[in-house]
Design an enzyme around this catalytic site. Structure first.
Site, PDB file in Angstrom:
ATOM      1  N   ARG A 292       0.861  -1.177   0.000  1.00 50.43           N
ATOM      2  CA  ARG A 292       0.000   0.000   0.000  1.00 50.43           C
ATOM      3  C   ARG A 292       0.897   1.226   0.000  1.00 50.43           C
ATOM      4  NH1 ARG A 292      -3.519  -2.545  -1.646  1.00 50.43           N
ATOM      5  NH2 ARG A 292      -5.640  -2.843  -0.852  1.00 50.43           N
TER       6      ARG A 292
ATOM      7  N   GLU B 287      -3.023   7.911  -4.240  1.00 53.90           N
ATOM      8  CA  GLU B 287      -3.437   7.483  -5.581  1.00 53.90           C
ATOM      9  C   GLU B 287      -4.690   8.221  -6.024  1.00 53.90           C
ATOM     10  OE1 GLU B 287      -3.730   3.190  -5.640  1.00 53.90           O
ATOM     11  OE2 GLU B 287      -1.715   2.977  -4.833  1.00 53.90           O
TER      12      GLU B 287
ATOM     13  N   HIS C 233      -0.745   0.487  -9.826  1.00 58.14           N
ATOM     14  CA  HIS C 233      -1.451  -0.441  -8.918  1.00 58.14           C
ATOM     15  C   HIS C 233      -2.042  -1.634  -9.703  1.00 58.14           C
ATOM     16  CE1 HIS C 233      -3.520  -0.497  -4.716  1.00 58.14           C
ATOM     17  NE2 HIS C 233      -3.290  -1.721  -5.161  1.00 58.14           N
TER      18      HIS C 233
HETATM   19  C1  GLV Z   1      -4.899  -4.767  -4.237  1.00 58.34           C
HETATM   20  O1  GLV Z   1      -4.156  -3.892  -3.945  1.00 58.34           O
HETATM   21  C2  GLV Z   1      -5.584  -5.559  -3.275  1.00 58.34           C
HETATM   22  O2  GLV Z   1      -5.565  -5.237  -2.078  1.00 58.34           O
HETATM   23  O3  GLV Z   1      -6.211  -6.554  -3.672  1.00 58.34           O
END
Ligand code: GLV
Length: 329
Positions: free
Chosen positions: A239, A268, A286
């Site tokens: 994250r 983001e 991401h």
């Molecule tokens: C993606 O970042 C997830 O948490 O699945």
């Protein structure tokens, strides 16, 4: 009996829609723009369940405006978008999608490791811009990956999957975590437990696989970059807020570390301007779990959690199963 009414903030994937449409009265947000907050609040208001993405916050405001809501299913393994305690207070079961994305995400951590170490983007750019003048001895010399030391921060399912792959590259594997894992797990991954500070100072590649918690926010900041080798790289597929981006930019500017490869960002979709346009930062939007197979499985799991709950069964990925105990009295 009428079907439960669910809102999905994306059209999901066809096989998932087919399943959901059999069980529920579905409303899908199909606009290519993501659902605006006001729209989300108004559309969820009369619903029995919500299937959402990690970009949508399920918080007190949303929950208090949706008194019939019984389910908030995020199509992601990370669930920092969901206030689980508030869900519990409102009798809403929260679910996520663990397990199915571990290998795909681990693959992508390796994409990033190699891309940043071997200067992949610079090479691609040289070809695309037609500035390549042919083979040269010292052209785009990067850093070896094989035989180096990998530091895995967070040794859950994804961290272990990343570590397993490192054996194929003859690497030494260190890991740190709040808890040391069982010896057989260490053996299977050929990984050695070390304190976080030691991992930072000994690793050539530091790869982050922790959830976002108050204790992991800015886990990587100025003091941590100062401990890393000047030749080391930081990889983040966890994250964004786990990394203090301003401190990372300073560390890259001052040569405290050699480079970074990031798939996630603090704010983001905004990216710290100091990360842009640098040769030693590989930045991706991401997408670590973004294979079609895996994203379909994730959406399917969210659907299966919904079906289980409204069939009166325990959803396999309930984050607050105590809600179910309470409602059974
Ligand atoms: C993606 O970042 C997830 O948490 O699945």
């Amino acid at each position: 009996m009428s079907k439960p009414r669910l809102l999905a903030t994306r059209p999901l994937f066809e096989p998932v829609r087919n399943l959901l449409d059999d069980h529920f009265s579905m409303e899908y947000w199909t606009n290519p723009e993501r659902i605006p907050r006001a729209e989300l609040l108004s559309r969820v208001a009369g619903k029995d369940g919500l299937i959402c993405l990690l970009t949508e916050k399920v918080d007190e405001e949303l929950l208090s405006g949706a008194p019939n809501l019984k389910l908030a299913a995020t199509v992601s393994v990370g669930f920092d978008n969901i206030d689980v305690a508030a869900c519990t207070r409102h009798g809403v079961v929260a679910t996520n999608t663990p397990g199915v994305l571990d290998e795909t995400t681990a693959d992508f951590a390796w994409v990033l490791i190699f891309a940043v170490a071997r200067r992949l983007l610079e090479g691609v750019e040289m070809i695309q811009s037609q500035t390549w003048k042919g083979w040269d001895l010292d052209q785009l010399c990067g850093a070896d990956v094989w035989g180096k030391t990998l530091g895995v921060v967070g040794f859950g399912r994804i961290g272990r999957a990343v570590a397993r792959r490192a054996r194929g590259f003859g690497m030494k594997i260190l890991y740190s975590d709040a808890l040391r894992v069982a010896e057989e797990v260490e053996r299977e991954a050929s990984a050695q437990y070390v304190e976080f500070d030691r991992l930072l100072s000994e690793s050539d590649f530091v790869t982050l696989h922790v959830p976002l918690l108050p204790s992991t926010r800015h886990l990587m900041s100025t003091p941590q970059f100062a401990r890393m080798k000047r030749s080391a790289f930081l990889i983040n597929t966890s994250r964004g807020p786990v990394v203090d981006e301003a401190a990372l930019v300073a560390a890259l500017d001052s040569g405290k570390i050699a480079g970074a490869a990031l798939d996630v960002f603090e704010n983001e979709p905004n990216v710290h301007p100091g990360l842009l346009g640098r040769k030693n930062a590989v930045l991706t939007p991401h997408i670590a779990s973004a294979s079609l197979e895996t994203r379909t499985k994730m959406a399917m799991i969210a659907a299966q959690n919904a079906i289980a709950l409204f069939d009166g069964r325990r959803p396999p990925n309930a984050l607050n199963p105590d809600v179910l105990e309470k409602s059974r009295g």
